[in-house]
Design a protein around this motif. Sequence first.
Motif, PDB file in Angstrom:
ATOM      1  N   HIS A   1      56.141  35.586  48.724  1.00  0.00           N
ATOM      2  CA  HIS A   1      55.139  34.942  49.583  1.00  0.00           C
ATOM      3  C   HIS A   1      55.638  34.793  51.022  1.00  0.00           C
ATOM      4  O   HIS A   1      55.052  35.322  51.961  1.00  0.00           O
ATOM      5  CB  HIS A   1      54.809  33.557  48.988  1.00  0.00           C
ATOM      6  N   LYS A   2      56.735  34.096  51.165  1.00  0.00           N
ATOM      7  CA  LYS A   2      57.190  33.669  52.487  1.00  0.00           C
ATOM      8  C   LYS A   2      57.704  34.816  53.349  1.00  0.00           C
ATOM      9  O   LYS A   2      57.513  34.821  54.567  1.00  0.00           O
ATOM     10  CB  LYS A   2      58.278  32.609  52.315  1.00  0.00           C
TER      11      LYS A   2
ATOM     12  N   ALA B   1      56.315  39.606  61.966  1.00  0.00           N
ATOM     13  CA  ALA B   1      56.088  39.252  63.374  1.00  0.00           C
ATOM     14  C   ALA B   1      54.608  39.184  63.722  1.00  0.00           C
ATOM     15  O   ALA B   1      54.172  38.292  64.454  1.00  0.00           O
ATOM     16  CB  ALA B   1      56.807  40.249  64.279  1.00  0.00           C
ATOM     17  N   ARG B   2      53.818  40.123  63.215  1.00  0.00           N
ATOM     18  CA  ARG B   2      52.390  40.157  63.573  1.00  0.00           C
ATOM     19  C   ARG B   2      51.565  39.167  62.764  1.00  0.00           C
ATOM     20  O   ARG B   2      50.399  38.946  63.079  1.00  0.00           O
ATOM     21  CB  ARG B   2      51.841  41.566  63.377  1.00  0.00           C
ATOM     22  N   ALA B   3      52.165  38.600  61.752  1.00  0.00           N
ATOM     23  CA  ALA B   3      51.457  37.598  60.956  1.00  0.00           C
ATOM     24  C   ALA B   3      51.828  36.196  61.425  1.00  0.00           C
ATOM     25  O   ALA B   3      50.998  35.439  61.904  1.00  0.00           O
ATOM     26  CB  ALA B   3      51.787  37.776  59.480  1.00  0.00           C
ATOM     27  N   ASN B   4      53.124  35.841  61.294  1.00  0.00           N
ATOM     28  CA  ASN B   4      53.622  34.540  61.729  1.00  0.00           C
ATOM     29  C   ASN B   4      52.787  33.397  61.160  1.00  0.00           C
ATOM     30  O   ASN B   4      52.236  32.582  61.883  1.00  0.00           O
ATOM     31  CB  ASN B   4      53.638  34.454  63.270  1.00  0.00           C
ATOM     32  N   VAL B   5      52.711  33.350  59.829  1.00  0.00           N
ATOM     33  CA  VAL B   5      51.898  32.320  59.186  1.00  0.00           C
ATOM     34  C   VAL B   5      52.695  31.498  58.171  1.00  0.00           C
ATOM     35  O   VAL B   5      52.128  30.933  57.237  1.00  0.00           O
ATOM     36  CB  VAL B   5      50.655  32.934  58.505  1.00  0.00           C
TER      37      VAL B   5
ATOM     38  N   ARG C   1      57.441  31.911  67.339  1.00  0.00           N
ATOM     39  CA  ARG C   1      57.443  32.467  65.992  1.00  0.00           C
ATOM     40  C   ARG C   1      58.417  31.731  65.074  1.00  0.00           C
ATOM     41  O   ARG C   1      59.386  31.122  65.529  1.00  0.00           O
ATOM     42  CB  ARG C   1      57.832  33.954  66.021  1.00  0.00           C
ATOM     43  N   ILE C   2      58.147  31.842  63.781  1.00  0.00           N
ATOM     44  CA  ILE C   2      59.034  31.326  62.743  1.00  0.00           C
ATOM     45  C   ILE C   2      59.581  32.522  61.974  1.00  0.00           C
ATOM     46  O   ILE C   2      58.820  33.375  61.517  1.00  0.00           O
ATOM     47  CB  ILE C   2      58.282  30.388  61.789  1.00  0.00           C
TER      48      ILE C   2
ATOM     49  N   SER D   1      44.769  32.300  56.193  1.00  0.00           N
ATOM     50  CA  SER D   1      45.749  32.299  55.101  1.00  0.00           C
ATOM     51  C   SER D   1      45.893  30.905  54.503  1.00  0.00           C
ATOM     52  O   SER D   1      45.959  30.741  53.274  1.00  0.00           O
ATOM     53  CB  SER D   1      47.101  32.792  55.629  1.00  0.00           C
ATOM     54  N   LEU D   2      45.924  29.890  55.359  1.00  0.00           N
ATOM     55  CA  LEU D   2      46.063  28.513  54.889  1.00  0.00           C
ATOM     56  C   LEU D   2      44.851  28.100  54.058  1.00  0.00           C
ATOM     57  O   LEU D   2      44.989  27.490  52.992  1.00  0.00           O
ATOM     58  CB  LEU D   2      46.237  27.574  56.080  1.00  0.00           C
TER      59      LEU D   2
END
Length: 424
Positions: free
Chosen positions: A193-194, A200-204, A248-249, A299-300
């Motif tokens: 999942h994580k 990079a293009r998602a960052n969720v 970003r994370i 996504s959330l």
Amino acid sequence: MTWLLVTATLMLGLTTLCWACVGLARLLVRPGRGRHLAHEGAGELTARDVAVLVAAHDEEAVITGTIEAAAHLVGADQVFVVSDASSDTTVDVVRAHGANVLDLWPNRGKAGALVAGLEHFDLASRFEVVMLLDADSRPAADYLETGLPLFEPGVVAVAGRATTLQDTPPPTRAGRVLVAHRERMYLAVQTLHKFGQAAARANVVTIVPGFASMYRTSILDQVDIAAPGLAIEDYNMTFEIHTKELGRIAFDPRAAKAYTQDPDTLGDYVRQMSRWGLGFWQTVLRHRPLLRPGIFLASLAMFCLEVVLSSLLLTVVLPAAALGAVAALLSGTGADVGGAATAVDVFVPSTVLAAGIVLPDLLLTAYAALLARRWSYLFLAPAFVLLRIVDAWVNLRALARALRGGSSGVWRSPARRAVVSPSS
């Protein structure tokens, strides 16, 4: 067949399947990234740039191993502990190991202790990066070696990779089952999942876990760490990064690994899961008006919907189907069970529902066993299904509590298993 597909999808999670595909694509695009994760432009950070901040409350049984592991990475002079109204010898143990300590009174909760530590030791002006470390967690020897390179340009936080501490086995069989279940979920969530969410293009990524993760200190003054009314701080800090578009994370399951001691009694397990669930739902409700349309919100929203539906499936529909199956058996003996049980089995076929729950969960167990090389997990599969039901009940109860109001954030540590020396 429709019920089987729906049930299996809810048990595995549509978002998990999607992000697993993204994570696989990341591995295929950059297959050579192994233990030493090299990133262009990220090599300027060293151990001297990192402060380790630990919030502790009555942690004398485990704090020694934590300090030693952290000091191995950065030196004891860069380890800062905030004892949040501890009534044991936590403060004395920290001082004896040469780390910096703030004896805080009265109890402010973990988030309040972190804020007090950042301010008291002036960490933001002295260091480029701060690692938030739980008092029962121990970073691996290569935590910084693999984790610091993830600070590419634009990355403001690196989520740590959680794994269960193995050198303090629970004394009871039930405790060992609980810890195995937690490690199984760590493996599934972080690798399936994580890792995909951190593309990079998602960052969720929805959580930078507070047990052992790193932040650039340059953004901390913009993050409301101790927001009132929240049970825990790490979900909120992560959402703050997203809603304020701070950067970003980064996350990679091969990097920034740390070991953590998981609860080994059902009471402590339920209390911890309740705090996590409550913290998640409180954070979602707090940030809901601030979330902008985009991939993170989509996504959330899908994840929240899946959690609610799968929890209802496990706590309401599954027991109803089990009742229908029992009623069917009783009807074969001539007992008068009425039409209600028959109707349950018609709308929710118990055999199909059982297959849709048990088989996906068994697949998840096999995946975790293969990844961890712990084949004993396969024999614990029935117990894991029962614990999934417990998790579902806790999730629904946490959602109900979050809708009713906030919490103080004041904590109570679970029972600890004594640890002396750190893992490598």
